[in-house]
Design a protein around this motif. Sequence first.
Motif, PDB file in Angstrom:
ATOM      1  N   GLN A  26       0.808  -1.219   0.000  1.00  0.00           N
ATOM      2  CA  GLN A  26       0.000   0.000   0.000  1.00  0.00           C
ATOM      3  C   GLN A  26       0.845   1.274   0.000  1.00  0.00           C
ATOM      4  OE1 GLN A  26      -2.579  -1.783   3.340  1.00  0.00           O
ATOM      5  NE2 GLN A  26      -4.003  -0.451   2.258  1.00  0.00           N
ATOM      6  N   HIS A 118       0.947  -9.378   4.380  1.00  0.00           N
ATOM      7  CA  HIS A 118      -0.195  -8.467   4.313  1.00  0.00           C
ATOM      8  C   HIS A 118      -0.731  -8.530   2.874  1.00  0.00           C
ATOM      9  CE1 HIS A 118      -2.109  -4.786   6.394  1.00  0.00           C
ATOM     10  NE2 HIS A 118      -2.778  -4.947   5.261  1.00  0.00           N
ATOM     11  N   TRP A 119      -1.183  -9.728   2.495  1.00  0.00           N
ATOM     12  CA  TRP A 119      -2.027  -9.969   1.322  1.00  0.00           C
ATOM     13  C   TRP A 119      -1.379 -10.151  -0.038  1.00  0.00           C
ATOM     14  CZ3 TRP A 119      -6.703  -6.170   2.291  1.00  0.00           C
ATOM     15  CH2 TRP A 119      -7.274  -6.485   3.531  1.00  0.00           C
ATOM     16  N   ASN A 163      -1.879 -10.791   8.375  1.00  0.00           N
ATOM     17  CA  ASN A 163      -2.838  -9.717   8.610  1.00  0.00           C
ATOM     18  C   ASN A 163      -4.218 -10.202   8.185  1.00  0.00           C
ATOM     19  OD1 ASN A 163      -3.719  -6.849   8.987  1.00  0.00           O
ATOM     20  ND2 ASN A 163      -4.224  -7.091   6.829  1.00  0.00           N
ATOM     21  N   GLU A 164      -5.146 -10.212   9.108  1.00  0.00           N
ATOM     22  CA  GLU A 164      -6.557 -10.490   8.805  1.00  0.00           C
ATOM     23  C   GLU A 164      -6.776 -11.634   7.834  1.00  0.00           C
ATOM     24  OE1 GLU A 164      -8.013  -6.904   7.073  1.00  0.00           O
ATOM     25  OE2 GLU A 164      -7.946  -5.786   8.940  1.00  0.00           O
ATOM     26  N   LEU A 167     -10.144 -11.767   5.623  1.00  0.00           N
ATOM     27  CA  LEU A 167     -10.514 -10.951   4.461  1.00  0.00           C
ATOM     28  C   LEU A 167     -10.018 -11.507   3.125  1.00  0.00           C
ATOM     29  CD1 LEU A 167     -11.905  -8.717   6.151  1.00  0.00           C
ATOM     30  CD2 LEU A 167     -10.830  -7.128   4.580  1.00  0.00           C
ATOM     31  N   TYR A 220      -9.418  -9.480  11.367  1.00  0.00           N
ATOM     32  CA  TYR A 220     -10.465  -8.478  11.127  1.00  0.00           C
ATOM     33  C   TYR A 220     -11.683  -8.897  11.941  1.00  0.00           C
ATOM     34  CZ  TYR A 220     -13.409  -5.328   8.361  1.00  0.00           C
ATOM     35  OH  TYR A 220     -14.236  -4.312   7.954  1.00  0.00           O
ATOM     36  N   ASN A 262      -8.200  -6.154  14.483  1.00  0.00           N
ATOM     37  CA  ASN A 262      -8.400  -4.951  13.666  1.00  0.00           C
ATOM     38  C   ASN A 262      -9.894  -4.672  13.698  1.00  0.00           C
ATOM     39  OD1 ASN A 262      -5.731  -5.379  13.053  1.00  0.00           O
ATOM     40  ND2 ASN A 262      -6.024  -5.644  10.859  1.00  0.00           N
ATOM     41  N   TYR A 264     -12.998  -2.104  12.557  1.00  0.00           N
ATOM     42  CA  TYR A 264     -13.504  -0.950  11.796  1.00  0.00           C
ATOM     43  C   TYR A 264     -15.001  -0.762  12.005  1.00  0.00           C
ATOM     44  CZ  TYR A 264      -9.019  -0.619   9.406  1.00  0.00           C
ATOM     45  OH  TYR A 264      -7.689  -0.446   9.133  1.00  0.00           O
ATOM     46  N   GLU A 317      -5.283  -2.333  14.181  1.00  0.00           N
ATOM     47  CA  GLU A 317      -5.811  -1.390  13.177  1.00  0.00           C
ATOM     48  C   GLU A 317      -7.156  -0.878  13.657  1.00  0.00           C
ATOM     49  OE1 GLU A 317      -6.130  -2.581   9.049  1.00  0.00           O
ATOM     50  OE2 GLU A 317      -4.198  -3.616   9.156  1.00  0.00           O
ATOM     51  N   TRP A 355      -4.816   3.138  12.034  1.00  0.00           N
ATOM     52  CA  TRP A 355      -4.652   2.932  10.595  1.00  0.00           C
ATOM     53  C   TRP A 355      -5.139   4.172   9.902  1.00  0.00           C
ATOM     54  CZ3 TRP A 355      -2.256  -0.824   7.806  1.00  0.00           C
ATOM     55  CH2 TRP A 355      -2.382  -0.703   6.413  1.00  0.00           C
ATOM     56  N   GLU A 362      -5.592   1.811  -1.408  1.00  0.00           N
ATOM     57  CA  GLU A 362      -6.625   1.111  -0.644  1.00  0.00           C
ATOM     58  C   GLU A 362      -7.221  -0.067  -1.449  1.00  0.00           C
ATOM     59  OE1 GLU A 362      -7.296   1.153   2.525  1.00  0.00           O
ATOM     60  OE2 GLU A 362      -8.946  -0.226   2.142  1.00  0.00           O
ATOM     61  N   TRP A 363      -6.364  -0.979  -1.838  1.00  0.00           N
ATOM     62  CA  TRP A 363      -6.746  -2.247  -2.471  1.00  0.00           C
ATOM     63  C   TRP A 363      -7.819  -2.079  -3.551  1.00  0.00           C
ATOM     64  CZ3 TRP A 363      -2.861  -5.197  -1.232  1.00  0.00           C
ATOM     65  CH2 TRP A 363      -2.296  -5.112   0.028  1.00  0.00           C
ATOM     66  N   PHE A 371      -7.334   7.121   4.535  1.00  0.00           N
ATOM     67  CA  PHE A 371      -7.292   6.675   5.934  1.00  0.00           C
ATOM     68  C   PHE A 371      -6.173   7.352   6.736  1.00  0.00           C
ATOM     69  CE2 PHE A 371      -9.854   3.205   4.290  1.00  0.00           C
ATOM     70  CZ  PHE A 371     -10.590   2.767   5.384  1.00  0.00           C
TER      71      PHE A 371
HETATM   72  C1  BGC Z   1      -6.478  -3.781   5.949  1.00  0.00           C
HETATM   73  C2  BGC Z   1      -5.749  -2.583   5.400  1.00  0.00           C
HETATM   74  C3  BGC Z   1      -6.744  -1.614   4.789  1.00  0.00           C
HETATM   75  C4  BGC Z   1      -7.722  -1.188   5.869  1.00  0.00           C
HETATM   76  C5  BGC Z   1      -8.732  -0.138   5.445  1.00  0.00           C
HETATM   77  C6  BGC Z   1      -7.754  -3.443   6.704  1.00  0.00           C
HETATM   78  O1  BGC Z   1      -8.678  -4.451   6.590  1.00  0.00           O
HETATM   79  O2  BGC Z   1      -5.617  -4.542   6.756  1.00  0.00           O
HETATM   80  O3  BGC Z   1      -4.777  -3.009   4.511  1.00  0.00           O
HETATM   81  O4  BGC Z   1      -6.134  -0.510   4.218  1.00  0.00           O
HETATM   82  O5  BGC Z   1      -8.448  -2.321   6.268  1.00  0.00           O
HETATM   83  O6  BGC Z   1      -9.649  -0.624   4.550  1.00  0.00           O
END
Ligand code: BGC
Length: 407
Positions: A26, A118-119, A163-164, A167, A220, A262, A264, A317, A355, A362-363, A371
């Motif tokens: 990223q 990380h993915w 990482n997560e 997802l 996540y 993590n 959100y 995160e 984060w 952002e993927w 962010f």
């Molecule tokens: C991921 C990050 C991503 C963030 C915001 C997380 O799930 O680890 O790589 O940028 O979410 O969407």
Amino acid sequence: MKQFTKLAKLKFPKDFWWGVAYSAHQTEGNNYNNDWWQWEKAGKVPDRSGRACESWQRYRNDHKLVEQLGVGAFRLSLEWSRIEPKEGQFDQAAIRHYRKVLQSLRKRRIKPVVTLWHWTLPLWLTQKYQGWHNREIVALFERYCQKVMEELGEEIDLLLTFNEPRLPLNKGYLVGQYPPGKRNIWQFWQARKNMIKAHKRAYLICKQIRKGLPVGITQYCNDFNTEWNGFLINKLIRWVEQKYNWHFFKRSKGCHDFIGINYYQGFTFQLKKPFFKMRKESLIFAKMKEKFAPIGIYEVLMSAKKHFPHQPIYIFENGASDSEDLIRKRYIKEHLRQIHRAIRKGVPVAGYFHWSLLDNFEWQSGYGPKFGLCAVDRNTMQRTPKKSFYYYQKIAQKNELDLEAEV
Ligand code: BGC
């Protein structure tokens, strides 16, 4: 009055880790040797990562910002395709580079928290072995982990293998939104099984090389609740929560020195379509398209403590896509208030990482969502701290959340 003063300032535990995070693909830029770059080239996402934030060249600049922010820990990831650009061939120049990155942090008294995956997968790997659904990947990940530990292990303060995992597994194998773009439940199961195995093996390798290094994953996590109360519904919700949040930890029991979370967003279950909708505490975030529910982080923490009573917990995160930096301060305040509430209830939360340090790639959404605590000019690559940067700085420096400070 005295009691009011006490309540207005929420002190965090003495050794609490304040941190900030980003990941390799990223931010580094020019990562052309992995499956995500292929995905981007195939036009599956609105933007290509391209130069990203040029953090490969500008990492010292980033570290200065972390230092200025006043946090004691920084979470970053290593790019497997740089370390092992061809099968079995390790690039010593890339390894030297990462050593410099980690040492630059330590010189500033910032603890490096490193994620191995990380993915992104190296291209040679996806071309020959496809991905996580092929069981040969376990040995490949093991070899990569061994090399990283031998070369860089001494410079790391805490290590996350994955990482997560949830997802990329869901989006890569059920929804088809991430590479390898499958919709295949059988391959999903295989991939999940292999990832769990790979984590367990990597954990043992880390322990053989550096016994005292804390090792785990970060997952996540969402909170799940319902507007409709009933015995069966509640049972269903707890089952979903257990599968989503805690399955990986439980299947690799004994291979986690902490629980990494993590957080959100939260979900609310309803008895009409769509059965799960994003939870929203509208009084705070009414203006945003995205839905946020800070109370959910409290619920996730309480549930983590119930499932893993003896493990320290880190939030690795938590952040908001907020291009104008309108709600980020409030977002931080309300989430930290809930984290503090959980700590008061006896949940051993050991750290919080925001984060992200920078606006970055952002993927599947490209460069749209922002962010970062710092904006990045996409032409000059100049970093500019936002107002929320200074807000978080005060909290981290004082180890305290002032509920009366203006947001
Ligand atoms: C991921 C990050 C991503 C963030 C915001 C997380 O799930 O680890 O790589 O940028 O979410 O969407």
